[in-house]
Design a protein around this motif. Structure first.
Motif, PDB file in Angstrom:
ATOM      1  N   UNK A  16     -30.294  26.990 -32.984  1.00 54.63           N
ATOM      2  CA  UNK A  16     -29.887  28.357 -33.321  1.00 54.63           C
ATOM      3  C   UNK A  16     -30.919  29.034 -34.211  1.00 54.63           C
ATOM      4  N   UNK A  17     -31.427  28.305 -35.185  1.00 52.46           N
ATOM      5  CA  UNK A  17     -32.435  28.858 -36.098  1.00 52.46           C
ATOM      6  C   UNK A  17     -33.725  29.204 -35.366  1.00 52.46           C
ATOM      7  N   UNK A  18     -34.106  28.342 -34.439  1.00 52.01           N
ATOM      8  CA  UNK A  18     -35.358  28.544 -33.700  1.00 52.01           C
ATOM      9  C   UNK A  18     -35.153  29.391 -32.443  1.00 52.01           C
ATOM     10  N   UNK A  19     -33.938  29.900 -32.232  1.00 53.00           N
ATOM     11  CA  UNK A  19     -33.589  30.776 -31.115  1.00 53.00           C
ATOM     12  C   UNK A  19     -33.891  30.142 -29.756  1.00 53.00           C
ATOM     13  N   UNK A  20     -33.507  28.869 -29.626  1.00 50.96           N
ATOM     14  CA  UNK A  20     -33.619  28.176 -28.338  1.00 50.96           C
ATOM     15  C   UNK A  20     -32.507  28.702 -27.442  1.00 50.96           C
ATOM     16  N   UNK A  21     -32.805  29.085 -26.200  1.00 54.99           N
ATOM     17  CA  UNK A  21     -31.753  29.581 -25.305  1.00 54.99           C
ATOM     18  C   UNK A  21     -30.639  28.539 -25.120  1.00 54.99           C
ATOM     19  N   UNK A  22     -29.414  29.017 -24.994  1.00 52.70           N
ATOM     20  CA  UNK A  22     -28.247  28.135 -24.889  1.00 52.70           C
ATOM     21  C   UNK A  22     -28.381  27.145 -23.742  1.00 52.70           C
ATOM     22  N   UNK A  23     -28.938  27.566 -22.627  1.00 48.86           N
ATOM     23  CA  UNK A  23     -29.044  26.672 -21.470  1.00 48.86           C
ATOM     24  C   UNK A  23     -29.989  25.502 -21.720  1.00 48.86           C
ATOM     25  N   UNK A  24     -30.819  25.574 -22.749  1.00 47.04           N
ATOM     26  CA  UNK A  24     -31.734  24.466 -23.057  1.00 47.04           C
ATOM     27  C   UNK A  24     -31.233  23.611 -24.216  1.00 47.04           C
ATOM     28  N   UNK A  25     -30.061  23.893 -24.751  1.00 45.92           N
ATOM     29  CA  UNK A  25     -29.554  23.147 -25.908  1.00 45.92           C
ATOM     30  C   UNK A  25     -28.770  21.905 -25.521  1.00 45.92           C
ATOM     31  N   UNK A  26     -28.201  21.867 -24.360  1.00 41.49           N
ATOM     32  CA  UNK A  26     -27.300  20.782 -23.984  1.00 41.49           C
ATOM     33  C   UNK A  26     -27.914  19.913 -22.900  1.00 41.49           C
ATOM     34  N   UNK A  27     -27.781  18.609 -23.055  1.00 40.26           N
ATOM     35  CA  UNK A  27     -28.300  17.668 -22.081  1.00 40.26           C
ATOM     36  C   UNK A  27     -29.739  17.285 -22.297  1.00 40.26           C
ATOM     37  N   UNK A  28     -30.398  17.900 -23.265  1.00 44.18           N
ATOM     38  CA  UNK A  28     -31.788  17.566 -23.563  1.00 44.18           C
ATOM     39  C   UNK A  28     -31.805  16.248 -24.331  1.00 44.18           C
TER      40      UNK A  28
END
Length: 104
Positions: free
Chosen positions: A84-96
């Motif tokens: 959230x702080x680094x503004x990573x898109x939501x679709x890249x936050x899960x499953x990585x």
């Protein structure tokens, strides 16, 4: 062994279990190895380590990622706060960070 936040769970004891503090049935704990792999995949090995060491995140109580982990904050919470702080898109936050399935 207990700390101020709750029971301490070793990395080897975790495998896709829901954290006690989370009410969502879809939330799962993140293994430390998956967390490190996710950080390296998203930000790069060296930059990811620098972010965890140096970036103070308000959602983690104005601590760095490394300080929050040392204080017992779950890896999942640190990962989501960092994203959230680094503004990573939501679709890249899960499953990585999950390992590739084994071939049979």
């Amino acid at each position: 062994m207990r700390d101020a936040i709750g029971p301490v769970v070793r990395d080897r004891d975790l495998y896709r279990v829901r954290p006690r503090s989370c009410t969502s049935p879809y939330a799962v704990a993140v293994r430390a190895s998956e967390f490190r792999r996710a950080v390296a995949t998203e930000f790069g090995e060296q930059y990811g380590r620098a972010l965890l060491r140096d970036l103070v995140i308000d959602k983690l109580g104005y601590r760095t990622g490394d300080q929050a982990l040392a204080a017992g904050v779950p890896e999942r919470d640190v990962w989501l706060a960092l994203c959230e702080t680094m503004e990573v898109p939501v679709e890249r936050r899960h499953g990585v960070g999950l390992p590739d399935p084994r071939k049979r």
